[in-house]
Write a protein that holds these residues in place. Structure first.
Motif, short mmCIF file in Angstrom:
data_model
loop_
_atom_site.label_atom_id
_atom_site.label_comp_id
_atom_site.label_asym_id
_atom_site.label_seq_id
_atom_site.Cartn_x
_atom_site.Cartn_y
_atom_site.Cartn_z
N LYS A 176 102.38 -81.12 -3.39
CA LYS A 176 101.92 -82.36 -4.00
C LYS A 176 103.11 -83.26 -4.35
O LYS A 176 103.06 -84.48 -4.17
CB LYS A 176 101.11 -82.05 -5.26
CG LYS A 176 100.47 -83.27 -5.90
CD LYS A 176 99.58 -82.88 -7.07
CE LYS A 176 98.92 -84.12 -7.69
NZ LYS A 176 98.04 -83.75 -8.84
N VAL A 177 104.19 -82.65 -4.80
CA VAL A 177 105.39 -83.40 -5.17
C VAL A 177 106.01 -84.07 -3.94
O VAL A 177 106.39 -85.24 -3.97
CB VAL A 177 106.43 -82.49 -5.85
CG1 VAL A 177 107.78 -83.19 -5.97
CG2 VAL A 177 105.93 -82.06 -7.23
N VAL A 178 106.11 -83.33 -2.83
CA VAL A 178 106.80 -83.85 -1.64
C VAL A 178 105.86 -84.52 -0.65
O VAL A 178 106.29 -85.07 0.36
CB VAL A 178 107.59 -82.72 -0.93
CG1 VAL A 178 108.64 -82.14 -1.86
CG2 VAL A 178 106.66 -81.62 -0.42
N GLY A 179 104.55 -84.47 -0.91
CA GLY A 179 103.59 -85.14 -0.05
C GLY A 179 103.31 -84.44 1.26
O GLY A 179 103.08 -85.09 2.28
N THR A 180 103.32 -83.11 1.25
CA THR A 180 103.06 -82.34 2.46
C THR A 180 101.59 -81.92 2.52
O THR A 180 101.08 -81.32 1.57
CB THR A 180 103.94 -81.07 2.51
OG1 THR A 180 105.31 -81.46 2.49
CG2 THR A 180 103.67 -80.27 3.77
N ASP A 181 100.92 -82.23 3.62
CA ASP A 181 99.53 -81.84 3.79
C ASP A 181 99.40 -80.32 3.90
O ASP A 181 100.27 -79.66 4.48
CB ASP A 181 98.93 -82.45 5.06
CG ASP A 181 98.61 -83.93 4.89
OD1 ASP A 181 98.54 -84.39 3.74
OD2 ASP A 181 98.45 -84.62 5.92
N GLU A 182 98.32 -79.79 3.37
CA GLU A 182 98.03 -78.38 3.56
C GLU A 182 97.43 -78.18 4.95
O GLU A 182 96.58 -78.95 5.39
CB GLU A 182 97.05 -77.88 2.51
CG GLU A 182 96.70 -76.40 2.67
CD GLU A 182 95.71 -75.90 1.63
OE1 GLU A 182 95.53 -74.68 1.53
OE2 GLU A 182 95.14 -76.75 0.91
N ILE A 183 97.91 -77.16 5.64
CA ILE A 183 97.32 -76.81 6.93
C ILE A 183 96.23 -75.77 6.68
O ILE A 183 96.50 -74.69 6.14
CB ILE A 183 98.38 -76.26 7.90
CG1 ILE A 183 99.32 -77.39 8.33
CG2 ILE A 183 97.73 -75.61 9.12
CD1 ILE A 183 100.39 -76.98 9.32
N THR A 184 95.01 -76.10 7.06
CA THR A 184 93.89 -75.20 6.83
C THR A 184 93.33 -74.71 8.16
O THR A 184 93.24 -75.46 9.13
CB THR A 184 92.77 -75.91 6.04
OG1 THR A 184 92.36 -77.09 6.75
CG2 THR A 184 93.26 -76.31 4.66
N LEU A 185 92.99 -73.44 8.19
CA LEU A 185 92.37 -72.82 9.36
C LEU A 185 91.24 -71.92 8.89
O LEU A 185 91.26 -71.41 7.76
CB LEU A 185 93.39 -71.97 10.13
CG LEU A 185 94.54 -72.70 10.84
CD1 LEU A 185 95.55 -71.69 11.38
CD2 LEU A 185 94.02 -73.58 11.96
N LYS A 186 90.26 -71.71 9.74
CA LYS A 186 89.20 -70.76 9.40
C LYS A 186 89.78 -69.35 9.35
O LYS A 186 90.85 -69.08 9.92
CB LYS A 186 88.06 -70.85 10.40
CG LYS A 186 88.44 -70.54 11.84
CD LYS A 186 87.24 -70.75 12.75
CE LYS A 186 87.58 -70.43 14.21
NZ LYS A 186 86.42 -70.63 15.10
N VAL A 187 89.09 -68.44 8.68
CA VAL A 187 89.63 -67.10 8.47
C VAL A 187 89.79 -66.35 9.78
O VAL A 187 90.84 -65.79 10.07
CB VAL A 187 88.73 -66.30 7.50
CG1 VAL A 187 89.24 -64.87 7.36
CG2 VAL A 187 88.69 -66.98 6.14
N ASP A 188 88.74 -66.33 10.60
CA ASP A 188 88.82 -65.64 11.89
C ASP A 188 87.90 -66.34 12.88
O ASP A 188 87.27 -67.36 12.56
CB ASP A 188 88.48 -64.15 11.75
CG ASP A 188 87.11 -63.91 11.12
OD1 ASP A 188 86.20 -64.74 11.34
OD2 ASP A 188 86.95 -62.90 10.42
N SER A 189 87.81 -65.79 14.08
CA SER A 189 87.05 -66.46 15.14
C SER A 189 85.56 -66.56 14.84
O SER A 189 84.88 -67.45 15.36
CB SER A 189 87.26 -65.73 16.47
OG SER A 189 86.77 -64.39 16.38
N ALA A 190 85.05 -65.66 13.99
CA ALA A 190 83.62 -65.66 13.69
C ALA A 190 83.25 -66.62 12.57
O ALA A 190 82.07 -66.93 12.37
CB ALA A 190 83.17 -64.25 13.33
N ALA A 191 84.24 -67.09 11.83
CA ALA A 191 83.97 -67.96 10.68
C ALA A 191 83.68 -69.39 11.13
O ALA A 191 84.00 -69.80 12.25
CB ALA A 191 85.17 -67.94 9.74
#
Length: 358
Positions: A280-295
């Motif tokens: 949040k301080v440096v302005g970096t986006d969070e990289i989000t991925l689903k847990v596994d292939s079935a999710a």
């Protein structure tokens, strides 16, 4: 028309790539050592033979270990491919669609690093290995660049699905540019044989996954320090995974950490909170991925959604420009032929008139 050609003017879908680096530690000293300079047969120094084996053997061992660990939870994701060699360093790259895929690739890579270290030790080669890993999102905020055009094929346009899909399959034919790539190489420069360095985004992805990921490695933290040019010189956390296995100094290193009270594993929840606050301080986006292939798929970042509109508009303009160019070319061809034909007839008519006048 191939599938790739059909996607030349389609905006690239959001994707995440995992970058993994392995570097021969102590290479300069080894090259200049008596053993490294030894020439048992022919004119080739021993260090050249050792390096050639590393370049050829490590990728295959990594692929085999990944395949051994692969299961249905990984889905269609494949083992990261060799992207480039940078001196004594090999850098691999692969698209990851889930946290599980990312974890399997990272674990396979670390196991390969340990096994190759053991091989060097068993062979009496005075070299070590160190590694690092980072994530980067495409086509925003990072970009893919085609290094060489395909023979008899049109250019793959920037930020198009055709370009990104081709880079997924053959990363060694492309270059990857952007803040995350620059940061990744900076992070890799801090790696040590006993510490596999991680970018903030990769560590955050793993630490937020909880025990369900079955990653098998603990993420540790050392005091942040400045990485030149990264995050406006805001001190960057040194996050790492322990890679002391088969180190000749393993026992001493472990005791050293205990005595100095260094390398203690932080509480995952608190570490997650810290990384969230840092981003949040440096302005970096969070990289989000689903847990596994079935999710179920997770949503894409807002920054990508915003830029996708402009990418689509740009590619639509490129399509129109290419279409108009083809139309103009097709329309001019007959006119040019008529013009040339008329031009060639005029002198002939004049030539017939001249003799008649004389």
């Amino acid at each position: 028309m191939t599938d790739i050609d059909a996607l030349r003017f389609e905006a690239a879908e959001y994707r995440v790539r995992l970058f993994l680096s392995v570097d021969l530690s102590g290479s300069t000293a080894f090259k200049n050592s008596k053993d490294g300079e030894a020439r048992e047969t022919g004119a080739t120094p021993y260090w050249v033979t050792v390096f050639q084996r590393f370049y050829s053997d490590f990728p295959g061992l990594f692929a085999a270990e990944f395949q051994r660990q692969r299961n249905d939870s990984v889905g269609a994701d494949t083992c990261p491919e060799l992207w480039k060699a940078v001196g004594d360093e090999l850098v691999f790259c692969g698209r990851v669609a889930s946290k599980k895929s990312c974890a399997v690739a990272l674990d396979a890579f670390i196991k390969t690093l340990h096994q190759y270290r053991k091989r060097l030790s068993d062979q009496g080669v005075d070299l070590n290995l160190k590694g690092a890993g980072w994530l980067a999102a495409f086509p925003e905020p990072n970009r893919t660049v085609q290094l060489r055009a395909r023979e008899n094929s049109p250019e793959l346009l920037p930020a198009s699905e055709a370009l990104e899909l081709s880079a997924d399959k053959e990363p060694f034919q492309f270059d990857f540019l952007g803040k995350a790539i620059d940061t990744g190489f900076r992070v890799a420069s801090r790696a040590q044989p006993d510490k596999f360095a991680l970018s903030v985004q990769l560590a955050r992805l793993l630490v937020n996954s909880g025990p369900d990921l079955s990653f098998g490695h603990q993420i540790r933290l050392e005091r942040p320090s400045i990485l030149k040019g990264v995050n406006k010189n805001e001190p960057y956390p040194f996050l790492y995974i322990d890679t002391m296995e088969y180190l000749p100094t393993q026992a001493a290193k472990q005791l050293e950490r205990e005595v100095l009270r260094e390398g203690e594993v932080p509480n995952p929840a608190r570490l997650s909170e810290y990384l969230t606050a840092y981003c949040k301080v440096v302005g970096t986006d969070e990289i989000t991925l689903k847990v596994d292939s079935a999710a179920a798929d997770v949503g894409v970042p807002e920054s990508y959604s915003t830029h996708k509109k402009y990418i689509s508009e740009h590619l639509a303009g490129e399509r129109q420009t290419e279409f108009d160019g083809e139309g103009i070319g097709d329309g001019l061809a007959p006119a040019e032929e008529v013009y040339l034909e008329d031009a060639s007839l005029s002198p002939l008519e004049a030539a017939h008139e001249v003799p008649g006048d004389t």
